[in-house]
Structure formats: C-alpha cells, structure tokens
Write a protein that holds these residues in place. Structure first.
Motif, PDB file in Angstrom:
ATOM      1  N   VAL A  18       0.859  -1.425   0.042  1.00 17.25           N
ATOM      2  CA  VAL A  18       0.065  -0.171  -0.058  1.00 17.25           C
ATOM      3  C   VAL A  18       0.903   1.230  -0.009  1.00 17.25           C
ATOM      4  O   VAL A  18       0.717   2.210  -0.732  1.00 17.25           O
ATOM      5  CB  VAL A  18      -0.937  -0.089   1.212  1.00 17.25           C
ATOM      6  CG1 VAL A  18      -1.827   1.196   1.332  1.00 17.25           C
ATOM      7  CG2 VAL A  18      -2.047  -1.285   0.909  1.00 17.25           C
ATOM      8  N   ARG A  19       2.020   1.211   0.761  1.00 15.15           N
ATOM      9  CA  ARG A  19       2.834   2.207   0.732  1.00 15.15           C
ATOM     10  C   ARG A  19       3.471   2.671  -0.589  1.00 15.15           C
ATOM     11  O   ARG A  19       3.463   3.648  -0.935  1.00 15.15           O
ATOM     12  CB  ARG A  19       4.114   1.801   1.950  1.00 15.15           C
ATOM     13  CG  ARG A  19       4.737   3.154   2.220  1.00 15.15           C
ATOM     14  CD  ARG A  19       5.493   3.086   3.485  1.00 15.15           C
ATOM     15  NE  ARG A  19       6.459   3.753   3.554  1.00 15.15           N
ATOM     16  CZ  ARG A  19       7.831   3.683   3.765  1.00 15.15           C
ATOM     17  NH1 ARG A  19       8.150   2.453   3.678  1.00 15.15           N
ATOM     18  NH2 ARG A  19       8.606   4.537   3.707  1.00 15.15           N
ATOM     19  N   ALA A  20       3.919   1.448  -1.222  1.00 15.23           N
ATOM     20  CA  ALA A  20       4.562   1.751  -2.466  1.00 15.23           C
ATOM     21  C   ALA A  20       3.638   2.022  -3.634  1.00 15.23           C
ATOM     22  O   ALA A  20       4.091   2.942  -4.292  1.00 15.23           O
ATOM     23  CB  ALA A  20       5.078   0.074  -2.928  1.00 15.23           C
ATOM     24  N   TYR A  21       2.157   1.503  -3.433  1.00  8.96           N
ATOM     25  CA  TYR A  21       1.312   2.170  -4.250  1.00  8.96           C
ATOM     26  C   TYR A  21       1.017   3.432  -4.276  1.00  8.96           C
ATOM     27  O   TYR A  21       0.570   4.140  -5.233  1.00  8.96           O
ATOM     28  CB  TYR A  21       0.014   0.903  -4.421  1.00  8.96           C
ATOM     29  CG  TYR A  21       0.194  -0.230  -4.994  1.00  8.96           C
ATOM     30  CD1 TYR A  21       1.433  -0.921  -4.778  1.00  8.96           C
ATOM     31  CD2 TYR A  21      -1.041  -1.284  -4.973  1.00  8.96           C
ATOM     32  CE1 TYR A  21       1.437  -2.199  -5.546  1.00  8.96           C
ATOM     33  CE2 TYR A  21      -0.807  -2.635  -5.493  1.00  8.96           C
ATOM     34  CZ  TYR A  21       0.314  -2.882  -5.537  1.00  8.96           C
ATOM     35  OH  TYR A  21       0.359  -4.274  -5.938  1.00  8.96           O
ATOM     36  N   LYS A  22       0.978   3.911  -3.176  1.00 10.24           N
ATOM     37  CA  LYS A  22       0.407   5.115  -2.752  1.00 10.24           C
ATOM     38  C   LYS A  22       1.505   6.237  -3.285  1.00 10.24           C
ATOM     39  O   LYS A  22       1.140   7.337  -3.715  1.00 10.24           O
ATOM     40  CB  LYS A  22       0.326   5.659  -1.129  1.00 10.24           C
ATOM     41  CG  LYS A  22      -1.124   4.920  -0.726  1.00 10.24           C
ATOM     42  CD  LYS A  22      -1.380   5.267   0.732  1.00 10.24           C
ATOM     43  CE  LYS A  22      -2.923   4.949   1.010  1.00 10.24           C
ATOM     44  NZ  LYS A  22      -3.099   4.928   2.517  1.00 10.24           N
ATOM     45  N   TYR A  23       2.736   5.624  -2.973  1.00 10.82           N
ATOM     46  CA  TYR A  23       3.928   6.435  -3.646  1.00 10.82           C
ATOM     47  C   TYR A  23       3.547   6.708  -5.356  1.00 10.82           C
ATOM     48  O   TYR A  23       3.749   7.781  -5.886  1.00 10.82           O
ATOM     49  CB  TYR A  23       5.437   5.757  -3.319  1.00 10.82           C
ATOM     50  CG  TYR A  23       6.508   6.636  -4.142  1.00 10.82           C
ATOM     51  CD1 TYR A  23       6.941   7.596  -3.894  1.00 10.82           C
ATOM     52  CD2 TYR A  23       6.969   6.089  -5.363  1.00 10.82           C
ATOM     53  CE1 TYR A  23       7.911   8.434  -4.416  1.00 10.82           C
ATOM     54  CE2 TYR A  23       8.067   6.500  -5.892  1.00 10.82           C
ATOM     55  CZ  TYR A  23       8.679   7.686  -5.741  1.00 10.82           C
ATOM     56  OH  TYR A  23       9.521   8.197  -6.186  1.00 10.82           O
ATOM     57  N   ILE A  24       3.193   5.637  -5.868  1.00 10.49           N
ATOM     58  CA  ILE A  24       3.051   5.577  -7.464  1.00 10.49           C
ATOM     59  C   ILE A  24       2.100   6.422  -7.690  1.00 10.49           C
ATOM     60  O   ILE A  24       2.063   7.394  -8.571  1.00 10.49           O
ATOM     61  CB  ILE A  24       2.957   4.171  -8.046  1.00 10.49           C
ATOM     62  CG1 ILE A  24       4.093   3.163  -7.874  1.00 10.49           C
ATOM     63  CG2 ILE A  24       2.402   4.305  -9.384  1.00 10.49           C
ATOM     64  CD1 ILE A  24       5.290   3.820  -8.609  1.00 10.49           C
ATOM     65  N   LEU A  25       0.852   6.456  -7.021  1.00  6.22           N
ATOM     66  CA  LEU A  25      -0.202   7.489  -7.238  1.00  6.22           C
ATOM     67  C   LEU A  25       0.023   8.771  -6.897  1.00  6.22           C
ATOM     68  O   LEU A  25      -0.301   9.728  -7.864  1.00  6.22           O
ATOM     69  CB  LEU A  25      -1.367   6.957  -6.293  1.00  6.22           C
ATOM     70  CG  LEU A  25      -2.592   7.977  -6.250  1.00  6.22           C
ATOM     71  CD1 LEU A  25      -3.388   7.803  -7.646  1.00  6.22           C
ATOM     72  CD2 LEU A  25      -3.849   7.277  -5.066  1.00  6.22           C
ATOM     73  N   GLN A  50       2.969  10.086  -7.389  1.00  5.22           N
ATOM     74  CA  GLN A  50       3.808  10.550  -8.373  1.00  5.22           C
ATOM     75  C   GLN A  50       3.077  10.834  -9.733  1.00  5.22           C
ATOM     76  O   GLN A  50       3.378  11.793 -10.406  1.00  5.22           O
ATOM     77  CB  GLN A  50       4.913   9.570  -8.719  1.00  5.22           C
ATOM     78  CG  GLN A  50       6.197   9.403  -7.593  1.00  5.22           C
ATOM     79  CD  GLN A  50       6.859  10.487  -7.834  1.00  5.22           C
ATOM     80  OE1 GLN A  50       7.624  10.422  -8.632  1.00  5.22           O
ATOM     81  NE2 GLN A  50       7.216  11.416  -6.761  1.00  5.22           N
ATOM     82  N   LEU A  51       1.924   9.905  -9.735  1.00  7.89           N
ATOM     83  CA  LEU A  51       1.254  10.263 -11.182  1.00  7.89           C
ATOM     84  C   LEU A  51       0.349  11.459 -11.028  1.00  7.89           C
ATOM     85  O   LEU A  51       0.370  12.104 -12.188  1.00  7.89           O
ATOM     86  CB  LEU A  51       0.347   8.869 -11.224  1.00  7.89           C
ATOM     87  CG  LEU A  51       0.914   7.709 -11.768  1.00  7.89           C
ATOM     88  CD1 LEU A  51      -0.247   6.522 -11.499  1.00  7.89           C
ATOM     89  CD2 LEU A  51       1.180   7.892 -13.016  1.00  7.89           C
ATOM     90  N   LYS A  52       0.138  11.713 -10.037  1.00 21.43           N
ATOM     91  CA  LYS A  52      -0.443  12.941  -9.682  1.00 21.43           C
ATOM     92  C   LYS A  52       0.271  14.155  -9.850  1.00 21.43           C
ATOM     93  O   LYS A  52      -0.090  15.472 -10.459  1.00 21.43           O
ATOM     94  CB  LYS A  52      -1.405  13.160  -8.238  1.00 21.43           C
ATOM     95  CG  LYS A  52      -2.554  12.281  -8.071  1.00 21.43           C
ATOM     96  CD  LYS A  52      -3.090  12.475  -6.728  1.00 21.43           C
ATOM     97  CE  LYS A  52      -4.381  11.667  -6.441  1.00 21.43           C
ATOM     98  NZ  LYS A  52      -4.723  11.374  -5.163  1.00 21.43           N
ATOM     99  N   GLU A  53       1.535  14.176  -9.347  1.00 24.81           N
ATOM    100  CA  GLU A  53       2.449  15.143  -9.373  1.00 24.81           C
ATOM    101  C   GLU A  53       3.042  15.405 -10.743  1.00 24.81           C
ATOM    102  O   GLU A  53       3.114  16.506 -11.377  1.00 24.81           O
ATOM    103  CB  GLU A  53       3.658  14.738  -8.573  1.00 24.81           C
ATOM    104  CG  GLU A  53       4.230  16.130  -7.999  1.00 24.81           C
ATOM    105  CD  GLU A  53       5.325  15.344  -6.995  1.00 24.81           C
ATOM    106  OE1 GLU A  53       6.397  15.173  -7.142  1.00 24.81           O
ATOM    107  OE2 GLU A  53       4.950  14.986  -5.784  1.00 24.81           O
ATOM    108  N   PHE A  54       2.770  14.333 -11.766  1.00 23.79           N
ATOM    109  CA  PHE A  54       3.675  14.746 -12.992  1.00 23.79           C
ATOM    110  C   PHE A  54       2.335  14.589 -14.243  1.00 23.79           C
ATOM    111  O   PHE A  54       2.551  14.526 -15.202  1.00 23.79           O
ATOM    112  CB  PHE A  54       4.463  13.146 -13.253  1.00 23.79           C
ATOM    113  CG  PHE A  54       5.783  13.383 -12.676  1.00 23.79           C
ATOM    114  CD1 PHE A  54       6.801  14.205 -13.524  1.00 23.79           C
ATOM    115  CD2 PHE A  54       5.772  12.770 -11.504  1.00 23.79           C
ATOM    116  CE1 PHE A  54       8.069  14.119 -12.802  1.00 23.79           C
ATOM    117  CE2 PHE A  54       7.236  12.837 -11.102  1.00 23.79           C
ATOM    118  CZ  PHE A  54       8.305  13.782 -11.464  1.00 23.79           C
ATOM    119  N   SER A  55       0.946  14.677 -13.470  1.00 29.79           N
ATOM    120  CA  SER A  55       0.007  14.857 -14.498  1.00 29.79           C
ATOM    121  C   SER A  55      -0.059  16.185 -14.952  1.00 29.79           C
ATOM    122  O   SER A  55      -0.070  17.311 -14.464  1.00 29.79           O
ATOM    123  CB  SER A  55      -1.204  14.388 -13.880  1.00 29.79           C
ATOM    124  OG  SER A  55      -1.218  13.377 -13.534  1.00 29.79           O
TER     125      SER A  55
END
Ligand code: UDP
Length: 229
Positions: free
Chosen positions: A215-222, A224-229
C-alpha cells in the motif's frame, strides 16, 4: 446492487444503466493463483485511483477503454464481454519469462515482447502461441498494436517519474456495440515497476516475495502520477 461477478480482488455489479457496470476494488491482494492472500487497508482505493489515472492517460492517445469514472474504490465502466486472453507486454525480463526461459532478470527487450496467455486459473494461465490465439477465433494483431501504443504511453509517464515499466498485463473486452476496449485495471497489481536502474519494486512483487508494504509503494506511485499529471 446486484453482483454480476466476483473476482479475486474485485467485484462487478449491475447498474441502472444496462450498458454500464460498477467495479469495486477490495482491500485484498492475492498471488500464486489465489494461494497467498492478504487484506491490506487502503489497497482497493489506491489501485482504483491509479487505474483511473492510467485509463485517462491512454484514452488521450486514442485507446478505447471501458473506463467511465471513479469514486473512491469504485469505478464505473462500460459493460463488456471479456476476451479470455491476457496480453502481457515486457520491456525488461522478470517473473515467468525468467523462470521459464534462458533470459536473465533485468535484460531489456527491443522491441518489447507482446505475449498471450489463456485467462483460465484452472489451467494456470498457460502461454499461448499466435496460432492458438487464432484457433480461439481471436486475431492477435487486433491486440498487438494497441498494446504497443499503451506501452509507449505508459513507459513515457513512468520514465518521467524515474520508474522503469518492466512489464504489464492487459485485458480486453467487447462492448454491446462491438467495440474492442481495454478493460479490467491498470495498476501495480498487474504491472512491474522498478526504480530506474535498480530492481527496487513498487508493485505486487513486494507481496509475492514478502519484501515490503504494497500500500505504501502503490501510494507513492499514485502521488507521483498526480504530481506528473
Ligand atoms: N500478470 C497479471 N495477472 C496474471 C499474470 C500476470 O496481472 O494473471 C502481470 C504480472 O503482475 C506482471 C506481468 O503480468 O506484471 C507478467 O507476469 P508474468 O508472466 O511474469 O507472471 P508472474 O511472474 O507474475 O507469475
């Protein structure tokens, strides 16, 4: 809500609109064809949210998907008849290709591999040949081009985040009007993501290999996706 289908980590429900369904992502993770199970809090929502962002990204480059909208851990989607074939795209060698062939983990494939697996847990999702796909009355070339376009699109998004898109699995379906669309989910449950230049995972391998908190890793990906959108 009437349940249409109970998957391993998701449930599909009927909606008032006969053309659409609601997919609920549960706080559940499985591996080894369901033999290993856990119920991490927040996992359903983070997978659902990542999927919604990635479905929107691929729609922008012209890929048709089943995605309509998202609310928390629930995604509204077009109702589809699922094609019983899983399409896997590989940029780097990991997982089954390392276990089953001479390719060593981490080597890169140019061009990326596109492979077909039968979607049948009872048969352990075997690798299919192009001829077997054709015998099943599906045209492999209907899927290869779309998969390559999705790969280029997702790879460039993850490249910006300093993440290597190692591999991913797609499912396809046909809508009532006959359109072929990408279905199911696009999340770290169905893709491998490594910190660039390393083999540090931000995906389900953390659970498969008991190497960390998904969950920690997936939240990091989420995030990052929001940041780079
Ligand atoms: N994958 C998936 N569902 C499956 C099989 C594979 O989402 O039923 C994903 C998997 O997470 C990985 C990619 O497809 O990102 C390639 O998986 P592989 O064939 O290496 O199998 P695995 O090692 O996961 O058994």
């Amino acid at each position: 809500m009437k349940e249409i289908l109970q998957g391993k980590v998701k449930t599909v429900y009927d909606t008032e609109d006969a053309e659409n369904v609601l997919i609920e992502f549960h706080d559940k993770v499985t591996a080894g064809n369901g033999r290993k199970v856990d119920f991490p809090e927040g996992k359903g929502e983070v997978c659902c949210q990542i999927s919604s962002i990635l479905f929107e990204k691929i729609a922008k480059v012209g890929v048709k998907t089943h995605y309509l909208g998202v609310d928390g851990n629930k995604m509204s989607c077009k109702r589809v008849d699922i094609v019983p074939i899983e399409v896997v795209c590989r940029n780097l060698a990991a997982g089954s290709i390392v276990r089953e062939t001479p390719f060593e983990e981490g080597i890169s494939f140019h061009p990326p591999l596109v492979e077909f697996y039968l979607k049948d847990d009872a048969k352990n999702d075997p690798l299919l040949t192009l001829d077997r796909v054709r015998l099943m009355k599906y045209n492999p070339y209907d899927y290869i081009g779309i998969t390559q376009l999705i790969n280029v699109t997702l790879k460039s998004i993850f490249d910006e985040m300093d993440i290597d898109l190692v591999d991913f699995k797609l499912e396809f379906g046909h809508t009532s009007s006959g359109d072929l669309v990408v279905a199911d989910e696009l999340s770290p449950d169905s893709m491998r993501l490594w910190k660039k230049g390393t083999k540090e995972s931000f995906d389900k391998d953390l659970f498969r290999k008991e190497k960390g908190d998904i969950v920690r890793a997936y939240k990091y990906i989420l995030q990052q996706l929001k940041e780079f959108s």
